[in-house]
Design a protein around this motif. Structure first.
Motif, PDB file in Angstrom:
ATOM      1  N   ASN A   1       0.618  -1.185  -0.076  1.00 25.40           N
ATOM      2  CA  ASN A   1      -0.105   0.088   0.015  1.00 25.40           C
ATOM      3  C   ASN A   1       0.933   1.265   0.018  1.00 25.40           C
ATOM      4  OD1 ASN A   1      -2.121   1.808   0.108  1.00 25.40           O
ATOM      5  ND2 ASN A   1      -2.858   1.279   2.008  1.00 25.40           N
ATOM      6  N   ASP A   2       1.375   1.733  -1.066  1.00 29.12           N
ATOM      7  CA  ASP A   2       2.079   2.905  -1.248  1.00 29.12           C
ATOM      8  C   ASP A   2       1.196   3.877  -1.841  1.00 29.12           C
ATOM      9  OD1 ASP A   2       1.948   1.671  -4.009  1.00 29.12           O
ATOM     10  OD2 ASP A   2       3.857   2.091  -4.146  1.00 29.12           O
ATOM     11  N   TYR A   3       0.081   3.877  -1.836  1.00 25.56           N
ATOM     12  CA  TYR A   3      -0.666   5.243  -2.146  1.00 25.56           C
ATOM     13  C   TYR A   3      -0.613   6.125  -1.172  1.00 25.56           C
ATOM     14  CZ  TYR A   3      -5.108   7.798  -3.273  1.00 25.56           C
ATOM     15  OH  TYR A   3      -5.897   8.837  -3.683  1.00 25.56           O
ATOM     16  N   GLY A   4      -0.427   7.448  -1.742  1.00 27.73           N
ATOM     17  CA  GLY A   4      -0.234   8.613  -1.011  1.00 27.73           C
ATOM     18  C   GLY A   4       1.143   8.892  -0.727  1.00 27.73           C
ATOM     19  N   SER A   5       2.096   8.111  -0.730  1.00 27.24           N
ATOM     20  CA  SER A   5       3.411   8.093  -0.357  1.00 27.24           C
ATOM     21  C   SER A   5       4.374   9.246  -1.285  1.00 27.24           C
ATOM     22  CB  SER A   5       4.309   6.908  -0.715  1.00 27.24           C
ATOM     23  OG  SER A   5       3.831   5.722  -0.057  1.00 27.24           O
ATOM     24  N   SER A   6       5.204   9.848  -0.530  1.00 27.50           N
ATOM     25  CA  SER A   6       5.921  10.895  -1.166  1.00 27.50           C
ATOM     26  C   SER A   6       6.695  10.686  -2.472  1.00 27.50           C
ATOM     27  CB  SER A   6       7.022  11.530   0.073  1.00 27.50           C
ATOM     28  OG  SER A   6       7.473  12.703  -0.838  1.00 27.50           O
TER      29      SER A   6
ATOM     30  N   SER B   1       7.344  16.751  -3.598  1.00 25.02           N
ATOM     31  CA  SER B   1       6.731  17.660  -4.345  1.00 25.02           C
ATOM     32  C   SER B   1       5.354  17.377  -4.718  1.00 25.02           C
ATOM     33  CB  SER B   1       7.389  18.004  -5.508  1.00 25.02           C
ATOM     34  OG  SER B   1       7.644  16.983  -6.557  1.00 25.02           O
ATOM     35  N   ARG B   2       5.103  15.921  -4.619  1.00 28.04           N
ATOM     36  CA  ARG B   2       3.832  15.324  -4.931  1.00 28.04           C
ATOM     37  C   ARG B   2       3.551  13.922  -4.240  1.00 28.04           C
ATOM     38  NH1 ARG B   2       5.137  11.272  -9.009  1.00 28.04           N
ATOM     39  NH2 ARG B   2       7.202  11.622  -9.757  1.00 28.04           N
ATOM     40  N   SER B   3       2.164  13.467  -4.035  1.00 26.00           N
ATOM     41  CA  SER B   3       1.947  12.106  -3.665  1.00 26.00           C
ATOM     42  C   SER B   3       1.710  11.230  -4.502  1.00 26.00           C
ATOM     43  CB  SER B   3       0.924  12.088  -2.575  1.00 26.00           C
ATOM     44  OG  SER B   3      -0.188  12.815  -3.238  1.00 26.00           O
ATOM     45  N   HIS B   4       2.106  10.054  -4.230  1.00 31.16           N
ATOM     46  CA  HIS B   4       1.803   8.754  -5.363  1.00 31.16           C
ATOM     47  C   HIS B   4       0.306   8.603  -5.344  1.00 31.16           C
ATOM     48  CE1 HIS B   4       2.824   4.394  -6.449  1.00 31.16           C
ATOM     49  NE2 HIS B   4       3.075   5.212  -7.393  1.00 31.16           N
ATOM     50  N   GLN B   5      -0.281   8.833  -6.393  1.00 30.76           N
ATOM     51  CA  GLN B   5      -1.770   8.474  -6.648  1.00 30.76           C
ATOM     52  C   GLN B   5      -2.250   7.202  -7.080  1.00 30.76           C
ATOM     53  OE1 GLN B   5      -3.925  11.260  -6.134  1.00 30.76           O
ATOM     54  NE2 GLN B   5      -1.938  11.864  -5.157  1.00 30.76           N
TER      55      GLN B   5
END
Length: 191
Positions: free
Chosen positions: A55-60, A65-69
């Protein structure tokens, strides 16, 4: 003998006790209903064969500069990638970040985005109709993915392309246990 449900029996007992002058009688509340937010499962897991994912959703990403979508599904280069649901290919293109990517507008109202493919399957292009389990490409590391770590970046956007993403991890986890494999011909009645 007809049995009355327990909450109704308790409520009736409290009403009777109150009528007889009892105080402090409170009817028991019904147990909370469990809501399964993931009951609408994927028809097919998107990669055929052995994979690993977390579960790497939302990771940096991008140095914060962004989160993993989405969720990265690690697999061997060249493993087959299939459509998770029946739908229409709405994008099939190359970009410097996503590499070879596909967008599938699912018949279920969810837009599925695949990134870092090695290539597209034969006959897959914008406007193509696909069924759940039809091969659409192969795992790779195109775009900004590291060559040493081939994977499929998998996103889900309820309501269509351009809408907010949702965490696909739980649906992937459930589909990995039961709905795997390539489906080489459309199911009966498929349109």
């Amino acid at each position: 003998m007809v049995r009355t449900p327990r909450p109704l029996r308790l409520a009736a007992a409290c009403i009777a006790a109150l009528a007889l002058g009892a105080t402090g009688c409170v009817a028991a509340s019904a147990p909370p209903t469990k809501v399964d937010a993931y009951k609408n499962q994927l028809d097919r897991f998107p990669v055929v064969g052995a994979v690993s994912f977390k579960n790497d959703y939302g990771s940096s990403r991008g140095g914060g500069s962004r989160s993993h979508q989405g969720v990265d599904i690690m697999a061997n280069r060249g493993q087959r990638v299939v459509a998770p649901e029946s739908g229409t290919i709405t994008t099939a293109k190359w970009s410097s970040s996503c590499g070879y990517s596909l967008g599938i507008s699912g018949d279920d109202g969810i837009y599925y985005l695949y990134c870092h493919l090695n290539n597209f399957a034969s006959g897959i292009s914008k406007g193509s109709r696909v069924w759940a389990g039809k091969q659409v490409g192969k795992v790779g590391s195109s775009g900004n993915a590291s060559y040493a770590y081939p994977h499929l970046h998998f996103e889900m956007h309820p309501g269509g392309a351009g809408r907010a993403s949702m965490n696909p991890y739980y649906r992937l986890r459930n589909a990995a246990d039961a709905r795997v494999g390539l489906v080489s011909s459309p199911p009966k009645g498929w349109r």
